[in-house]
Design a protein around this motif. Structure first.
Motif, PDB file in Angstrom:
ATOM      1  N   GLY A 141       1.774   2.531   2.615  1.00  0.00           N
ATOM      2  CA  GLY A 141       1.223   3.234   3.765  1.00  0.00           C
ATOM      3  C   GLY A 141       2.239   3.398   4.875  1.00  0.00           C
TER       4      GLY A 141
ATOM      5  N   THR B  85       0.799  -1.230   0.000  1.00  0.00           N
ATOM      6  CA  THR B  85       0.000   0.000   0.000  1.00  0.00           C
ATOM      7  C   THR B  85       0.825   1.270   0.000  1.00  0.00           C
TER       8      THR B  85
ATOM      9  N   GLY C 214      -8.528   2.735  10.009  1.00  0.00           N
ATOM     10  CA  GLY C 214      -7.321   2.135   9.447  1.00  0.00           C
ATOM     11  C   GLY C 214      -7.100   0.715   9.915  1.00  0.00           C
TER      12      GLY C 214
ATOM     13  N   ASN D  85      -4.721   5.053   5.704  1.00  0.00           N
ATOM     14  CA  ASN D  85      -3.435   4.674   5.124  1.00  0.00           C
ATOM     15  C   ASN D  85      -2.347   4.502   6.189  1.00  0.00           C
ATOM     16  N   THR D  86      -2.778   4.220   7.429  1.00  0.00           N
ATOM     17  CA  THR D  86      -1.838   4.006   8.534  1.00  0.00           C
ATOM     18  C   THR D  86      -2.213   2.729   9.270  1.00  0.00           C
TER      19      THR D  86
END
Length: 173
Positions: free
Chosen positions: A30, A28, A117, A80-81
């Motif tokens: 991320g 990702t 997330g 995105n974490t």
């Protein structure tokens, strides 16, 4: 995806969690945030903490949080974490013997469904041996078992590690 990785001491929980977080990050691009719940009380614990830190990529953000886990997750969770909590068992001990355990547990359980997330929680299976002596020890074992029972329905994936091998107990696709 929300995951719980559980197992005995030195069963491979953290290594598995780190491998999954790294794989997620590579797929990702991320960010990974590690919430460490241990406190370095004594040289032996400081060495354990250093061992865990040495195995993680330097690019991962570290938050040291022995208490108030539910609030911290709600504050830092983003799509995105990926947040990795290492470990629930030490957090439980910190809250049970130095905080407000019922409130802390409720705050964690309340926060989980709304987290946007990915999450990996690491915890120990401590109740598979003999019944420990002492009321405080028995309460700790009981609370640890009940915590994981309450967490499992909220997780997409639950993995038990034994001898460094993962055994999938629950996996939602």
């Amino acid at each position: 995806m929300k995951q719980l990785i559980t197992g005995g001491a030195r069963s491979g929980k953290s290594a598995l969690a780190q491998a999954r977080a790294l794989e997620w990050q590579q797929q990702t691009d991320g960010k990974v945030v590690v919430i460490a719940t241990a406190t370095a009380e004594g040289q032996e614990m400081a060495q354990r903490i250093a061992h865990h830190q040495s195995r993680r990529p330097n690019s991962w953000q570290l938050l040291e949080a022995p208490r108030n886990l539910g609030d911290l997750l709600a504050k830092h969770s983003q799509p995105n974490t990926l947040i990795m909590v290492d470990c629930l068992t030490l957090w439980l001990s910190n809250e049970l013997f130095g905080g407000d355990w019922p409130m802390a547990k409720e705050a964690l359980l309340d926060a989980l469904p709304g987290l946007p997330g990915p999450l990996i929680l690491i915890g120990n299976e401590v109740g598979q041996g003999v019944v420990p002596l002492g009321e405080g020890n028995r309460r700790f074992v009981d609370e640890c078992g009940w915590l994981q029972q309450h967490l499992s329905p909220l997780m997409d994936r639950v993995t038990l590690t034994l001898a460094g091998l993962p055994l999938e107990l629950k996996e939602c696709s």
